[in-house]
Design a protein around this motif. Structure first.
Motif, PDB file in Angstrom:
ATOM      1  N   ARG A 128      10.087   2.203  -5.719  1.00  0.00           N
ATOM      2  CA  ARG A 128      10.431   2.114  -4.309  1.00  0.00           C
ATOM      3  C   ARG A 128       9.751   0.901  -3.704  1.00  0.00           C
ATOM      4  NH1 ARG A 128       9.147   8.429  -2.659  1.00  0.00           N
ATOM      5  NH2 ARG A 128      10.734   9.400  -3.982  1.00  0.00           N
ATOM      6  N   GLY A 129      10.007   0.719  -2.409  1.00  0.00           N
ATOM      7  CA  GLY A 129       9.367  -0.389  -1.705  1.00  0.00           C
ATOM      8  C   GLY A 129      10.338  -1.521  -1.470  1.00  0.00           C
ATOM      9  N   ARG A 130       9.811  -2.742  -1.454  1.00  0.00           N
ATOM     10  CA  ARG A 130      10.610  -3.918  -1.126  1.00  0.00           C
ATOM     11  C   ARG A 130      10.313  -5.036  -2.106  1.00  0.00           C
ATOM     12  NH1 ARG A 130      10.661  -7.055   4.745  1.00  0.00           N
ATOM     13  NH2 ARG A 130      12.502  -8.322   4.374  1.00  0.00           N
ATOM     14  N   VAL A 131      11.340  -5.772  -2.477  1.00  0.00           N
ATOM     15  CA  VAL A 131      11.193  -6.942  -3.345  1.00  0.00           C
ATOM     16  C   VAL A 131      11.836  -8.123  -2.646  1.00  0.00           C
ATOM     17  CG1 VAL A 131      11.744  -7.997  -5.563  1.00  0.00           C
ATOM     18  CG2 VAL A 131      11.248  -5.544  -5.447  1.00  0.00           C
ATOM     19  N   THR A 151      21.945  -0.684  -8.015  1.00  0.00           N
ATOM     20  CA  THR A 151      22.603   0.498  -8.581  1.00  0.00           C
ATOM     21  C   THR A 151      21.587   1.377  -9.292  1.00  0.00           C
ATOM     22  OG1 THR A 151      24.709  -0.675  -8.855  1.00  0.00           O
ATOM     23  CG2 THR A 151      24.376   1.297 -10.201  1.00  0.00           C
ATOM     24  N   ALA A 152      20.666   0.735 -10.001  1.00  0.00           N
ATOM     25  CA  ALA A 152      19.650   1.495 -10.746  1.00  0.00           C
ATOM     26  C   ALA A 152      18.540   2.004  -9.836  1.00  0.00           C
ATOM     27  CB  ALA A 152      19.052   0.614 -11.846  1.00  0.00           C
ATOM     28  N   HIS A 153      18.235   1.261  -8.758  1.00  0.00           N
ATOM     29  CA  HIS A 153      17.095   1.613  -7.896  1.00  0.00           C
ATOM     30  C   HIS A 153      17.507   1.530  -6.426  1.00  0.00           C
ATOM     31  CE1 HIS A 153      14.709   1.435 -11.523  1.00  0.00           C
ATOM     32  NE2 HIS A 153      15.098   0.197 -11.726  1.00  0.00           N
ATOM     33  N   PRO A 154      18.302   2.469  -5.956  1.00  0.00           N
ATOM     34  CA  PRO A 154      18.836   2.404  -4.585  1.00  0.00           C
ATOM     35  C   PRO A 154      17.782   2.552  -3.493  1.00  0.00           C
ATOM     36  CG  PRO A 154      19.365   4.510  -5.624  1.00  0.00           C
ATOM     37  CD  PRO A 154      18.799   3.638  -6.700  1.00  0.00           C
ATOM     38  N   GLU A 155      16.569   3.029  -3.842  1.00  0.00           N
ATOM     39  CA  GLU A 155      15.540   3.211  -2.823  1.00  0.00           C
ATOM     40  C   GLU A 155      14.747   1.936  -2.549  1.00  0.00           C
ATOM     41  OE1 GLU A 155      13.575   7.290  -2.617  1.00  0.00           O
ATOM     42  OE2 GLU A 155      14.045   7.128  -4.755  1.00  0.00           O
ATOM     43  N   VAL A 156      14.992   0.895  -3.316  1.00  0.00           N
ATOM     44  CA  VAL A 156      14.294  -0.370  -3.115  1.00  0.00           C
ATOM     45  C   VAL A 156      15.064  -1.234  -2.119  1.00  0.00           C
ATOM     46  CG1 VAL A 156      13.496  -2.507  -4.220  1.00  0.00           C
ATOM     47  CG2 VAL A 156      13.312  -0.329  -5.432  1.00  0.00           C
ATOM     48  N   LYS A 157      14.335  -1.842  -1.180  1.00  0.00           N
ATOM     49  CA  LYS A 157      14.931  -2.807  -0.273  1.00  0.00           C
ATOM     50  C   LYS A 157      14.743  -4.196  -0.884  1.00  0.00           C
ATOM     51  CE  LYS A 157      14.074  -0.115   3.919  1.00  0.00           C
ATOM     52  NZ  LYS A 157      13.394  -0.081   5.251  1.00  0.00           N
ATOM     53  N   LEU A 158      15.848  -4.887  -1.088  1.00  0.00           N
ATOM     54  CA  LEU A 158      15.822  -6.180  -1.770  1.00  0.00           C
ATOM     55  C   LEU A 158      16.249  -7.282  -0.809  1.00  0.00           C
ATOM     56  CD1 LEU A 158      15.497  -7.740  -4.450  1.00  0.00           C
ATOM     57  CD2 LEU A 158      17.900  -7.206  -4.926  1.00  0.00           C
ATOM     58  N   ARG A 159      15.466  -8.351  -0.804  1.00  0.00           N
ATOM     59  CA  ARG A 159      15.822  -9.532  -0.010  1.00  0.00           C
ATOM     60  C   ARG A 159      15.858 -10.744  -0.929  1.00  0.00           C
ATOM     61  NH1 ARG A 159      12.378 -12.552   4.751  1.00  0.00           N
ATOM     62  NH2 ARG A 159      13.959 -14.093   5.273  1.00  0.00           N
ATOM     63  N   VAL A 160      16.912 -11.538  -0.821  1.00  0.00           N
ATOM     64  CA  VAL A 160      17.083 -12.715  -1.662  1.00  0.00           C
ATOM     65  C   VAL A 160      17.050 -13.959  -0.780  1.00  0.00           C
ATOM     66  CG1 VAL A 160      18.607 -13.901  -3.283  1.00  0.00           C
ATOM     67  CG2 VAL A 160      18.485 -11.402  -3.303  1.00  0.00           C
ATOM     68  N   VAL A 161      16.202 -14.933  -1.139  1.00  0.00           N
ATOM     69  CA  VAL A 161      16.115 -16.186  -0.388  1.00  0.00           C
ATOM     70  C   VAL A 161      16.340 -17.347  -1.343  1.00  0.00           C
ATOM     71  CG1 VAL A 161      14.563 -15.256   1.352  1.00  0.00           C
ATOM     72  CG2 VAL A 161      13.588 -16.306  -0.680  1.00  0.00           C
ATOM     73  N   THR A 167       0.837  -1.205   0.000  1.00  0.00           N
ATOM     74  CA  THR A 167       0.000   0.000   0.000  1.00  0.00           C
ATOM     75  C   THR A 167       0.868   1.249   0.000  1.00  0.00           C
ATOM     76  OG1 THR A 167      -1.752  -1.148   1.201  1.00  0.00           O
ATOM     77  CG2 THR A 167      -1.795   1.257   1.244  1.00  0.00           C
ATOM     78  N   ARG A 168       1.882   1.244   0.845  1.00  0.00           N
ATOM     79  CA  ARG A 168       2.791   2.395   0.899  1.00  0.00           C
ATOM     80  C   ARG A 168       3.496   2.587  -0.440  1.00  0.00           C
ATOM     81  NH1 ARG A 168       5.689   0.766   4.870  1.00  0.00           N
ATOM     82  NH2 ARG A 168       4.560   1.869   6.505  1.00  0.00           N
ATOM     83  N   ALA A 169       4.002   1.483  -1.006  1.00  0.00           N
ATOM     84  CA  ALA A 169       4.699   1.581  -2.283  1.00  0.00           C
ATOM     85  C   ALA A 169       3.752   2.011  -3.400  1.00  0.00           C
ATOM     86  CB  ALA A 169       5.337   0.234  -2.639  1.00  0.00           C
ATOM     87  N   GLY A 170       2.500   1.522  -3.336  1.00  0.00           N
ATOM     88  CA  GLY A 170       1.526   1.899  -4.356  1.00  0.00           C
ATOM     89  C   GLY A 170       1.245   3.384  -4.377  1.00  0.00           C
ATOM     90  N   LEU A 171       1.164   3.986  -3.194  1.00  0.00           N
ATOM     91  CA  LEU A 171       0.951   5.431  -3.120  1.00  0.00           C
ATOM     92  C   LEU A 171       2.125   6.191  -3.728  1.00  0.00           C
ATOM     93  CD1 LEU A 171      -0.557   5.671   0.475  1.00  0.00           C
ATOM     94  CD2 LEU A 171      -1.777   5.906  -1.700  1.00  0.00           C
ATOM     95  N   MET A 172       3.338   5.699  -3.463  1.00  0.00           N
ATOM     96  CA  MET A 172       4.525   6.340  -4.025  1.00  0.00           C
ATOM     97  C   MET A 172       4.586   6.171  -5.539  1.00  0.00           C
ATOM     98  SD  MET A 172       7.421   5.199  -1.255  1.00  0.00           S
ATOM     99  CE  MET A 172       7.376   5.791   0.447  1.00  0.00           C
TER     100      MET A 172
END
Length: 313
Positions: free
Chosen positions: A90-93, A115-125, A78-83
């Protein structure tokens, strides 16, 4: 319950320790303990079993973990959608992949995306495909690369790549890395393979059964790092040359495609049905395909890229 308590609970559940969660969240351990206690007092059920090595979820805790993860994801979306109304990425992946894929693409893709999207929080599993599909269903993963064949309701899949199965040996052993090797010749070796439930093992055993050949499996190992170490001492069918690309380039391993027949596996990009992906997830999916395409074109990944489409997994 509030969002702060739920986030604390999810972190403690994942790490199994208040001290590790305290380090990650940068919150004093007594404050975290109080949040967990308040969370348990409201429904009057214990969420964790405490012991000397940490904390383990109870049955009630497992139920809350699933629901809490979904709630937190909804809030984040919801937060990312507003942005995104302004076109921001932005947001998290949360990106999931099998270990063999992670060894090939993770570092390059993550570096390029952040590098292209520094505002995104990325988690890899990393996990086997079956687990990744369950996590997609439960909203714990946004996008994953899985091997085709495993199915799950509520997940859509788009073909990504058909990768060639190779026969990997230590440097100096036959066959030459520049020529293929027939499956019958592969079956004549003592082999190192993943365990019986692994997709690669099932594929190799199915072909051996079709030809009436008996496999001599000397060692079973599911961990990719362990497999590569063992292969330095003996040969093994392997998911893809890309997973051992660095070792092949350094001359420590040889990888010859298996022919007669050509053995291959299909990789797909999986996402949850019924959830509109945000800008960050969409851009990540685009970069994933671009990166895999570049690796195929450069010869790092031996396979054929498949044009994207969408269908249920």
């Amino acid at each position: 319950m509030d969002l702060r308590q739920l986030n604390t609970f999810v972190q403690v559940a994942e790490l199994g320790s208040l001290s590790r969660a305290s380090d990650r969240l940068r919150i004093a351990q007594p404050a975290l303990s109080r949040q967990i206690r308040l969370l348990e007092e409201e429904p009057r059920v214990p969420l964790f079993t405490r012991h000397g090595r940490g904390m383990v979820l109870t049955a009630a805790g497992e139920r809350l973990r699933t629901r809490a993860a979904s709630i937190l994801r909804d809030v984040e979306e919801t937060r990312a959608g507003l942005m995104e109304e302004a076109g921001a990425v932005r947001g998290r992946v949360i990106f999931g992949m099998p270990p063999t894929v992670g060894a090939v693409v993770a570092n390059r893709l993550v570096e390029r995306f952040l590098t292209a999207h520094p505002e995104v929080k990325l988690r890899v599993v990393q996990a086997f495909s079956g687990y990744l599909l369950e996590w997609l269903q439960g909203g714990e993963v946004d996008i994953a690369v899985v091997y085709a064949g495993a199915r799950a309701a509520g997940v859509r899949a788009s073909p990504l790549l058909v990768e060639t199965l190779c026969f990997v040996t230590a440097s100096g052993q036959v066959p030459s890395p520049h020529h293929g090797i027939g499956f019958a010749a592969v079956a004549a070796h003592r082999l190192i393979l993943p365990g019986p439930q692994h997709g690669l093992r099932l594929l190799v055993e199915a072909e051996a059964e079709r030809r009436g050949l008996a496999l001599d499996v000397a060692v079973e190992a599911d961990d990719l790092t362990v497999l590569k170490g063992l292969v330095l001492r003996g040969p093994a069918p392997h998911p893809a040359r890309a997973a051992v690309h660095e070792e092949v380039e350094a001359g420590r391993l040889h990888a010859a495609p298996i022919i007669d027949p050509h053995l291959s596996r299909k990789l797909v990009v999986a996402e949850p049905l019924g959830r509109q992906p945000g800008n960050a997830v969409r851009r990540f999916a685009e970069m994933l395909r671009e990166e895999v395409g570049a690796m195929v074109e450069s010869g790092v990944w031996d396979g054929q890229l498949i044009a994207a489409d969408t269908k249920p997994a």
